[in-house]
Write an enzyme that holds these catalytic residues in place. Structure first.
Site, PDB file in Angstrom:
ATOM      1  N   GLY A 167      29.238  41.373 -84.281  1.00 17.55           N
ATOM      2  CA  GLY A 167      28.390  40.852 -85.367  1.00 17.55           C
ATOM      3  C   GLY A 167      26.944  41.218 -85.131  1.00 17.55           C
ATOM      4  N   ASN A 168      26.041  40.557 -85.835  1.00 14.57           N
ATOM      5  CA  ASN A 168      24.607  40.766 -85.592  1.00 14.57           C
ATOM      6  C   ASN A 168      23.846  39.481 -85.900  1.00 14.57           C
ATOM      7  OD1 ASN A 168      23.673  40.841 -88.461  1.00 14.57           O
ATOM      8  ND2 ASN A 168      25.072  42.595 -88.511  1.00 14.57           N
ATOM      9  N   HIS A 169      22.517  39.540 -85.761  1.00 16.57           N
ATOM     10  CA  HIS A 169      21.717  38.303 -85.835  1.00 16.57           C
ATOM     11  C   HIS A 169      21.287  37.907 -87.241  1.00 16.57           C
ATOM     12  CE1 HIS A 169      21.519  38.176 -81.527  1.00 16.57           C
ATOM     13  NE2 HIS A 169      21.075  39.412 -81.479  1.00 16.57           N
ATOM     14  N   SER A 170      21.781  38.559 -88.263  1.00 14.20           N
ATOM     15  CA  SER A 170      21.321  38.208 -89.617  1.00 14.20           C
ATOM     16  C   SER A 170      21.756  36.779 -89.961  1.00 14.20           C
ATOM     17  CB  SER A 170      21.906  39.188 -90.635  1.00 14.20           C
ATOM     18  OG  SER A 170      21.627  38.724 -91.938  1.00 14.20           O
ATOM     19  N   ALA A 201      23.091  42.779 -93.477  1.00  5.40           N
ATOM     20  CA  ALA A 201      23.111  43.617 -92.272  1.00  5.40           C
ATOM     21  C   ALA A 201      24.588  43.929 -92.002  1.00  5.40           C
ATOM     22  CB  ALA A 201      22.479  42.876 -91.103  1.00  5.40           C
TER      23      ALA A 201
END
Ligand code: PMT
Length: 403
Positions: free
Chosen positions: A212-215, A280
């Site tokens: 995943g990512n930090h969005s 994102a």
């Protein structure tokens, strides 16, 4: 959610029997999410008490230029009240007040505030049928309309005199509906459909793990809310996010992976006028997803990644009339990279944000952007709340689509 949500409404009450209905009017405005302040002419207090209205509006009621409070005299600043309001409504408007408004007479606080108000002013006349028919009343109404004040016409029915005819103040629910419809008709994105992607995507490794990512979704949700407030019907496709949105113009579709987001975006893209892709999206996903939880071993674990589909590029390839907006999240060579994406993905504009800028990008409440349009014109904005950034983006789009 109503278009009145978060709006400041100044309600002016004059001395007609219909003043008793303003208690319900205040309740309906509050219920629609508006903030209400009330000004009364001194004579209107014979028809409804300030206490009722201050209790319902949760704000003090003003009626005189000065309030005596113990030994201090407090000046009620009519200019401040007039500037505070997003909308002013005078209901009921008696023949007396109508005529004074039309002629610039200013002998009470309500009239002084009316003359100071810069916002749209609605007025809902109420009087006996012969008074309503009188040429003098008609002239006053026409004069107010020539000042761009908006008439909420009186209706027909039984009047306080016992006569039956035109002159009844419109019912509170009809006044609220009239104002909502009128506001909507002035919003720049009324009748437009907007697709927005927001948040991260999660690409499964096994049933318990993902890439995943930090969005957080904050940027995309702020854009969705702003577009809806401008009258657009919004389809918000969101990856996993804790953000909430309550707006009757927003349809939220929750997705998990880039593949889910791709499918949802393609399902709706044909129907929309504007698409803004702020999500994102993962660029890679595990080639094979393990069906069982991968067990811990001492040896190194290698996961083979394969590219996801580029949603934005795929929409750019099929776009017809849609105004397509992408985001670029960069860490270096920002402008060159963003311009490359603008051209490669066939966009109408791109919103660049850089992780080099403090307070910009993932999960923050602020962002700092540069908008680059198709002609490579750059417009840079300072660090602002994501709500303010969303307004800048939407205002820019509105100008572009109307150009
Ligand atoms: O959600 P927040 O915490 O508020 O953070 C906001 C944000 C930083 C996520 C947002 O402002 C932002 O920059 N979004 C784009 C992030 C990104 O993935 O940028 P990119 O430069 O990698 O992608 C370029 C564009 O292609 C983006 O519009 C992206 O949505 C799109 N894309 C990318 C990959 C892919 N497979 N499909 C896509 O549609």
């Amino acid at each position: 959610m109503s278009v009145l949500s978060g709006k400041k409404i100044l309600l002016g009450i004059t001395a007609g029997i219909a003043a008793y209905k303003t208690a319900n009017l205040v309740r309906l405005f509050i219920k629609s999410g508006a903030e209400v302040k009330v000004i009364m002419t001194p004579a209107s207090k014979d028809f409804i008490t300030p206490l009722t209205l201050s209790t319902l509006s949760k704000n003090p009621v003003s009626s005189a230029f000065y309030d005596k409070e113990e030994e201090n005299e407090l000046w009620n600043n009519h200019v401040e009240l007039g500037l505070w309001a997003d909308y002013m409504l005078i209901a009921p408007t008696t023949a007396n007040t109508l005529s004074k408004m039309a002629n610039g007479v200013c002998d009470n606080l309500l009239l002084a505030t009316y003359l100071s108000a810069k916002c749209p002013v609605y007025f809902a006349p109420a009087m006996d049928l012969d008074m309503y028919k009188h040429p003098s009343t008609k002239t006053s109404i026409e004069k107010l309309q020539s000042f761009q004040n908006i008439l909420i016409p009186a209706t027909s029915g039984e009047l306080a005199s016992g006569l039956v005819g035109e002159g009844r103040m419109a019912e509170p629910q009809d006044i609220v509906a009239f104002i909502e419809k009128d506001i909507l008709s002035t919003l720049p994105l009324r009748g437009k459909k907007v697709l927005i992607t927001a948040g991260p995507t999660y690409e499964a490794i096994d049933p318990v793990r993902f890439i995943g990512n930090h969005s957080s979704g904050k940027m995309g949700f702020a854009i969705a809310k702003t577009a809806a407030n401008l009258g657009a019907e919004v389809i918000l496709i969101s990856g996993p996010s804790h953000q909430q949105i309550q707006h009757s113009f927003v349809k939220r579709i929750d997705v998990k992976s880039a593949e889910n987001m791709y499918n949802a975006a393609h399902q709706y893209f044909n129907m929309v006028d504007i698409a803004i892709l702020s999500a994102a999206v993962a660029d890679y996903k595990p080639k094979n997803v393990a069906h069982q939880k991968i067990k811990k071993k001492d040896a190194t674990l290698e996961i083979v990644l394969t590219p996801t589909k580029d949603i934005l590029a795929s929409l750019g390839a099929i776009k017809k009339q849609q105004f397509l907006v992408g985001f670029a999240l960069e860490t270096n060579n920002e402008l060159a990279n963003a311009k490359g994406k603008l051209a490669r993905k066939n966009l109408d504009m791109i919103v660049l944000n850089s992780l080099q800028d403090k307070g910009a990008g993932f999960a923050t409440d602020t962002n700092k952007i540069t908008i680059i349009d198709k002609n490579l014109t750059e417009s840079s904005f300072g660090l602002k709340s994501k709500t303010a950034v969303a307004k800048d983006i939407m205002n820019y789009i509105v100008t572009k689509i109307n150009a």
